[in-house]
Scaffold this motif. Sequence first.
Motif, PDB file in Angstrom:
ATOM      1  N   PRO A 102     -18.872 -18.715  16.996  1.00 17.27           N
ATOM      2  CA  PRO A 102     -19.609 -18.731  18.272  1.00 17.27           C
ATOM      3  C   PRO A 102     -18.704 -18.867  19.506  1.00 17.27           C
ATOM      4  O   PRO A 102     -19.043 -18.349  20.567  1.00 17.27           O
ATOM      5  N   PHE A 116     -20.220 -17.304  24.894  1.00 23.39           N
ATOM      6  CA  PHE A 116     -20.741 -18.582  24.409  1.00 23.39           C
ATOM      7  C   PHE A 116     -19.610 -19.618  24.485  1.00 23.39           C
ATOM      8  O   PHE A 116     -18.513 -19.377  23.981  1.00 23.39           O
ATOM      9  N   THR A 149     -21.168 -20.941  12.261  1.00 21.88           N
ATOM     10  CA  THR A 149     -20.677 -19.650  11.759  1.00 21.88           C
ATOM     11  C   THR A 149     -19.160 -19.686  11.711  1.00 21.88           C
ATOM     12  O   THR A 149     -18.511 -19.986  12.725  1.00 21.88           O
ATOM     13  N   HIS A 221     -29.848 -10.929  10.421  1.00 16.91           N
ATOM     14  CA  HIS A 221     -28.926  -9.804  10.666  1.00 16.91           C
ATOM     15  C   HIS A 221     -27.957  -9.644   9.510  1.00 16.91           C
ATOM     16  O   HIS A 221     -27.612 -10.611   8.826  1.00 16.91           O
ATOM     17  N   HIS A 228     -22.458 -10.060  13.688  1.00 19.58           N
ATOM     18  CA  HIS A 228     -23.795  -9.461  13.672  1.00 19.58           C
ATOM     19  C   HIS A 228     -23.694  -7.972  13.333  1.00 19.58           C
ATOM     20  O   HIS A 228     -23.162  -7.194  14.114  1.00 19.58           O
TER      21      HIS A 228
HETATM   22  N1  MF3 Z   1     -25.395 -18.213  14.642  1.00 27.69           N
HETATM   23  C1  MF3 Z   1     -26.338 -17.471  15.424  1.00 27.69           C
HETATM   24  C2  MF3 Z   1     -27.058 -16.573  14.460  1.00 27.69           C
HETATM   25  O1  MF3 Z   1     -27.550 -17.070  13.509  1.00 27.69           O
HETATM   26  C3  MF3 Z   1     -25.722 -16.676  16.508  1.00 27.69           C
HETATM   27  C4  MF3 Z   1     -25.127 -17.488  17.559  1.00 27.69           C
HETATM   28  S1  MF3 Z   1     -24.418 -16.468  18.718  1.00 27.69           S
HETATM   29  C5  MF3 Z   1     -23.721 -17.587  19.758  1.00 27.69           C
HETATM   30  O2  MF3 Z   1     -27.107 -15.375  14.546  1.00 27.69           O
HETATM   31  F1  MF3 Z   1     -22.971 -16.951  20.542  1.00 27.69           F
HETATM   32  F2  MF3 Z   1     -24.696 -18.216  20.377  1.00 27.69           F
HETATM   33  F3  MF3 Z   1     -23.029 -18.440  19.074  1.00 27.69           F
END
Ligand code: MF3
Length: 300
Positions: A102, A116, A149, A221, A228
């Motif tokens: 992120p 972010f 993530t 996704h 993504h």
């Molecule tokens: N983790 C988020 C998802 O499940 C996405 C976060 S994008 C961010 O897709 F930039 F906010 F971190």
Amino acid sequence: MKTANTLSRNDLCWCGSGKKYKKCHLGQQPKQVASPPQKQQPAKRNIILKNAEQIEGIRKSCQLTKNLLDMVEERIKEGVKTNEIDEWVHKETLANGAVPAPLNYGRGQGRRRMPFPKSICSSLNNVICHGIPNDKALQNGDIVNIDVTCDLNGYFGDASRMFIIGEVPDKTRKLVEVTRECLELGIAQVRPANSLGDIGHAIQQHAEKNCFSVVRDFAGHGVGIEFHEAPQVLHYGQPGTGETLRENMIFTIEPMINVGSYDCKILGDGWTAVTVDGELSAQWEHTLLVTESGVEVLTA
Ligand code: MF3
Ligand code: CO
Ligand code: CO
């Protein structure tokens, strides 16, 4: 992630010009037409079927993601600030040779909004998703989603869990539990030859049976080689519709379920998605691999 069919005036134009939609093709549409122009969609990306080497890399990244959430689960409690959780995860991610995906996500994707700014998303109470950690301490009665993530050697793992801080009303606990059941019922539909619509339908049925609503503006996704990827995994829909699942697809399921209406709005920071009616929202997320016989939950 934002769904492709909800391009709004301030989003980047679908044509790839780098301009806002309202300054680009929206303005070029004829004012008067006999029938409305066909809705323009961004170019459809292909679903990546992963090979054995990629699956092994993504599996490791997903296991690190799981371990980081376990660490959060052990330490989170009343009085902790979401910025502290962000710091724990940030440090431990780096200590494991990975990068928090992120952090700075969205950089170089136009000047639509700031990248972010943190290493996790923390979504409190009425926040649906993409909440930004801050210095406010968690309080008795809060519910919060922590979304982690990892990018480990270029392979991505993505998962999130809800945490209940202290005592909450029965209805709030029920929201958190039903949302988790929605994720599990979605996962139970994952096997070759089933469809994305089977997943969405199972989730929607369970949420609505319990008088909750399913958020429409964000979806699961494809994931693994990028943060993504295609396809979008909607958390509502009709059985037997949409993309057919195939062995070696990897994607997330991450239902966002609301107590009130599913309508959402984005705050001025460009990220935080909240319920329009101010009611509570919950979310759980796993990364899944479609196997020959069914599913492997990579972040379990
Ligand atoms: N983790 C988020 C998802 O499940 C996405 C976060 S994008 C961010 O897709 F930039 F906010 F971190
Ligand atoms: Co995700
Ligand atoms: Co996530």
